[in-house]
Motif scaffolding. Structure first.
Motif, PDB file in Angstrom:
ATOM      1  N   GLU A   1       0.809  -1.216   0.000  1.00  0.00           N
ATOM      2  CA  GLU A   1       0.000   0.000   0.000  1.00  0.00           C
ATOM      3  C   GLU A   1       0.849   1.276   0.000  1.00  0.00           C
ATOM      4  O   GLU A   1       0.502   2.260  -0.655  1.00  0.00           O
ATOM      5  CB  GLU A   1      -0.948  -0.004   1.197  1.00  0.00           C
ATOM      6  CG  GLU A   1      -2.107  -0.971   1.058  1.00  0.00           C
ATOM      7  CD  GLU A   1      -2.981  -0.672  -0.152  1.00  0.00           C
ATOM      8  OE1 GLU A   1      -3.315   0.500  -0.375  1.00  0.00           O
ATOM      9  OE2 GLU A   1      -3.307  -1.614  -0.883  1.00  0.00           O
ATOM     10  N   GLU A   2       1.938   1.273   0.713  1.00  0.00           N
ATOM     11  CA  GLU A   2       2.803   2.452   0.717  1.00  0.00           C
ATOM     12  C   GLU A   2       3.444   2.660  -0.649  1.00  0.00           C
ATOM     13  O   GLU A   2       3.586   3.790  -1.113  1.00  0.00           O
ATOM     14  CB  GLU A   2       3.868   2.339   1.810  1.00  0.00           C
ATOM     15  CG  GLU A   2       3.318   2.461   3.211  1.00  0.00           C
ATOM     16  CD  GLU A   2       2.495   3.734   3.410  1.00  0.00           C
ATOM     17  OE1 GLU A   2       2.993   4.822   3.030  1.00  0.00           O
ATOM     18  OE2 GLU A   2       1.359   3.645   3.914  1.00  0.00           O
ATOM     19  N   LYS A   3       3.815   1.557  -1.298  1.00  0.00           N
ATOM     20  CA  LYS A   3       4.383   1.656  -2.648  1.00  0.00           C
ATOM     21  C   LYS A   3       3.332   2.157  -3.624  1.00  0.00           C
ATOM     22  O   LYS A   3       3.638   2.937  -4.548  1.00  0.00           O
ATOM     23  CB  LYS A   3       4.892   0.283  -3.095  1.00  0.00           C
ATOM     24  CG  LYS A   3       5.670   0.308  -4.407  1.00  0.00           C
ATOM     25  CD  LYS A   3       7.001   1.012  -4.245  1.00  0.00           C
ATOM     26  CE  LYS A   3       7.938   0.755  -5.409  1.00  0.00           C
ATOM     27  NZ  LYS A   3       7.458   1.199  -6.715  1.00  0.00           N
ATOM     28  N   ALA A   4       2.078   1.752  -3.424  1.00  0.00           N
ATOM     29  CA  ALA A   4       1.003   2.245  -4.286  1.00  0.00           C
ATOM     30  C   ALA A   4       0.891   3.757  -4.195  1.00  0.00           C
ATOM     31  O   ALA A   4       0.741   4.455  -5.212  1.00  0.00           O
ATOM     32  CB  ALA A   4      -0.319   1.590  -3.900  1.00  0.00           C
ATOM     33  N   LYS A   5       0.989   4.287  -2.980  1.00  0.00           N
ATOM     34  CA  LYS A   5       0.900   5.737  -2.784  1.00  0.00           C
ATOM     35  C   LYS A   5       2.100   6.447  -3.399  1.00  0.00           C
ATOM     36  O   LYS A   5       1.965   7.503  -4.032  1.00  0.00           O
ATOM     37  CB  LYS A   5       0.794   6.053  -1.301  1.00  0.00           C
ATOM     38  CG  LYS A   5      -0.493   5.548  -0.659  1.00  0.00           C
ATOM     39  CD  LYS A   5      -0.518   5.822   0.845  1.00  0.00           C
ATOM     40  CE  LYS A   5      -1.787   5.275   1.480  1.00  0.00           C
ATOM     41  NZ  LYS A   5      -1.842   5.559   2.935  1.00  0.00           N
TER      42      LYS A   5
END
Length: 235
Positions: free
Chosen positions: A135-139
């Motif tokens: 999820e952090e990489k998605a952001k």
């Protein structure tokens, strides 16, 4: 070429995943040029890409895959398939012009899509298909889309043009625009997409009404997504 017999004996087959953005470009070309009426067989490869038969044809087990007749083998990767289809069949120059400079610019956008633009979508979008993502990489990747990739699209490829380096749609647009639908799976991300990018996305989709059922399939899937990350806030 008035029929799809690559060696004069067997018909060509286009293997696709109907809901996949990567298959939408080749489907739009096939439908727009009426290639099914000329003998092209469109094959739904859902659930078949890991079969022994498919892997023997395409060891990368991906779609789209364009299978030629006889012993001529197959090719894959969406832009390669679109280029080949446009060069093989009458009317294809509309979407992949013969002028070397115009073609070079289209190739540039296709290469940019594969090497810079598309890689940013994995963690943003593959949760739609049940794939675990970071999820952090998605952001972080969405922030990169907004700060690096969207400005290149708007200020360079679309500068003074409705489509990438063109006043009419080409395979470059069919490589780029369908991917944007995937962002709709994260409604708060989509809300931050620049209006110019959204307008471009709509222009390309509307330019190929023959493929609307496929575009709608992915759009419905993305907008209905309620799984992990659907309500994530962008950075």
């Amino acid at each position: 070429m008035s029929c799809c017999n690559a060696d004069g004996t067997q018909k060509m087959k286009l293997h696709v995943l109907p809901v996949s953005a990567n298959s939408h470009g080749v489907l739009a070309i096939a439908k727009s040029l009426g290639l099914e009426d000329k003998g092209l067989e469109i094959v739904d490869a859902m659930g078949k890409t890991r079969s022994e038969e498919f892997i023997a044809m395409n060891p990368c087990h991906c779609c789209p895959t364009l299978e030629f007749g006889g012993d001529k083998g197959a090719i894959w990767e969406s832009c390669a398939c679109m280029r080949t289809m446009c060069q093989l069949f009458e009317g294809g120059e509309k979407y992949y012009p013969k002028d070397p400079i115009a073609r070079g610019k289209i190739d540039l956008v296709c290469d940019w899509k594969n090497t810079a633009f598309y890689p940013a979508f994995y963690h943003i979008a593959y949760c739609l298909f049940g794939v675990p993502v970071d999820e952090e990489k998605a952001k972080e990747d969405f922030k990169k889309l907004c700060t690096e990739h969207f400005p290149i699209l708007l200020d360079t490829f679309l500068k003074n043009n409705k489509f990438c380096y063109s006043d009419t749609p080409t395979i470059a647009d069919l490589g780029v625009a369908p991917l944007l639908t995937l962002i709709k799976g994260r409604s708060k991300f989509w809300a931050e997409v620049p209006e110019g990018v959204k307008e471009y996305h709509t222009r390309v989709i509307e330019a190929f009404p023959e493929a609307s059922e496929y575009f709608k399939m992915l759009d419905d899937m993305a907008t209905a997504y309620k799984g992990d990350g659907a309500d994530a806030e962008p950075l």
